[in-house]
Design a protein around this motif. Structure first.
Motif, PDB file in Angstrom:
ATOM      1  N   HIS A 162       9.455 -11.552  -1.977  1.00 52.63           N
ATOM      2  CA  HIS A 162       8.544 -10.913  -2.939  1.00 52.63           C
ATOM      3  C   HIS A 162       7.516 -11.913  -3.442  1.00 52.63           C
ATOM      4  O   HIS A 162       6.324 -11.598  -3.520  1.00 52.63           O
ATOM      5  N   ALA A 163       7.959 -13.119  -3.739  1.00 50.31           N
ATOM      6  CA  ALA A 163       7.039 -14.160  -4.218  1.00 50.31           C
ATOM      7  C   ALA A 163       5.999 -14.497  -3.153  1.00 50.31           C
ATOM      8  O   ALA A 163       4.819 -14.677  -3.465  1.00 50.31           O
ATOM      9  N   ARG A 164       6.436 -14.565  -1.893  1.00 58.00           N
ATOM     10  CA  ARG A 164       5.498 -14.865  -0.797  1.00 58.00           C
ATOM     11  C   ARG A 164       4.465 -13.753  -0.650  1.00 58.00           C
ATOM     12  O   ARG A 164       3.266 -14.028  -0.472  1.00 58.00           O
ATOM     13  N   VAL A 165       4.915 -12.510  -0.722  1.00 61.23           N
ATOM     14  CA  VAL A 165       3.990 -11.371  -0.598  1.00 61.23           C
ATOM     15  C   VAL A 165       3.029 -11.355  -1.782  1.00 61.23           C
ATOM     16  O   VAL A 165       1.825 -11.135  -1.618  1.00 61.23           O
ATOM     17  N   ARG A 166       3.552 -11.608  -2.979  1.00 60.59           N
ATOM     18  CA  ARG A 166       2.708 -11.630  -4.177  1.00 60.59           C
ATOM     19  C   ARG A 166       1.636 -12.715  -4.057  1.00 60.59           C
ATOM     20  O   ARG A 166       0.459 -12.483  -4.356  1.00 60.59           O
ATOM     21  N   GLN A 174       0.423 -14.037  -1.281  1.00 63.32           N
ATOM     22  CA  GLN A 174      -0.542 -13.646  -0.250  1.00 63.32           C
ATOM     23  C   GLN A 174      -1.462 -12.541  -0.751  1.00 63.32           C
ATOM     24  O   GLN A 174      -2.665 -12.551  -0.475  1.00 63.32           O
ATOM     25  N   ALA A 175      -0.921 -11.585  -1.495  1.00 62.78           N
ATOM     26  CA  ALA A 175      -1.736 -10.502  -2.051  1.00 62.78           C
ATOM     27  C   ALA A 175      -2.800 -11.060  -2.988  1.00 62.78           C
ATOM     28  O   ALA A 175      -3.962 -10.631  -2.942  1.00 62.78           O
ATOM     29  N   THR A 176      -2.415 -12.015  -3.802  1.00 67.05           N
ATOM     30  CA  THR A 176      -3.376 -12.640  -4.710  1.00 67.05           C
ATOM     31  C   THR A 176      -4.476 -13.345  -3.916  1.00 67.05           C
ATOM     32  O   THR A 176      -5.669 -13.211  -4.222  1.00 67.05           O
ATOM     33  N   ILE A 197      -0.030  -5.796  -4.432  1.00 64.12           N
ATOM     34  CA  ILE A 197       1.147  -6.075  -3.611  1.00 64.12           C
ATOM     35  C   ILE A 197       1.376  -4.910  -2.655  1.00 64.12           C
ATOM     36  O   ILE A 197       1.671  -5.119  -1.470  1.00 64.12           O
ATOM     37  N   ASN A 198       1.231  -3.682  -3.121  1.00 62.16           N
ATOM     38  CA  ASN A 198       1.410  -2.514  -2.259  1.00 62.16           C
ATOM     39  C   ASN A 198       0.429  -2.555  -1.081  1.00 62.16           C
ATOM     40  O   ASN A 198       0.829  -2.355   0.074  1.00 62.16           O
TER      41      ASN A 198
END
Length: 64
Positions: A13-17, A19-21, A27-28
């Protein structure tokens, strides 16, 4: 659109967050983008499944 709940390990989740930033996405939206990119790569590789010159890991059944 379908609602679909998924549990993520905290580190993923932290990695996706992160990358999203970096990509200026929610995030979705980032998750949808990553799934689309991943599925496109799998589809491109699917053409090599019957190729005897393809690495053994690409021949045979795909994991589902």
């Amino acid at each position: 659109m379908v609602n679909f709940n998924v549990r993520f390990p905290e580190d993923l989740h932290a990695r996706v967050r992160t990358q999203a930033t970096a990509d200026r996405r929610s995030i979705n939206s980032e998750i949808l983008h990553l799934i689309e990119v991943g599925l496109a790569a799998v589809s491109a590789d699917a053409g090599s499944l019957g190729d005897p010159a393809a690495p053994a890991s690409l021949r045979g059944k795909l994991d589902s």
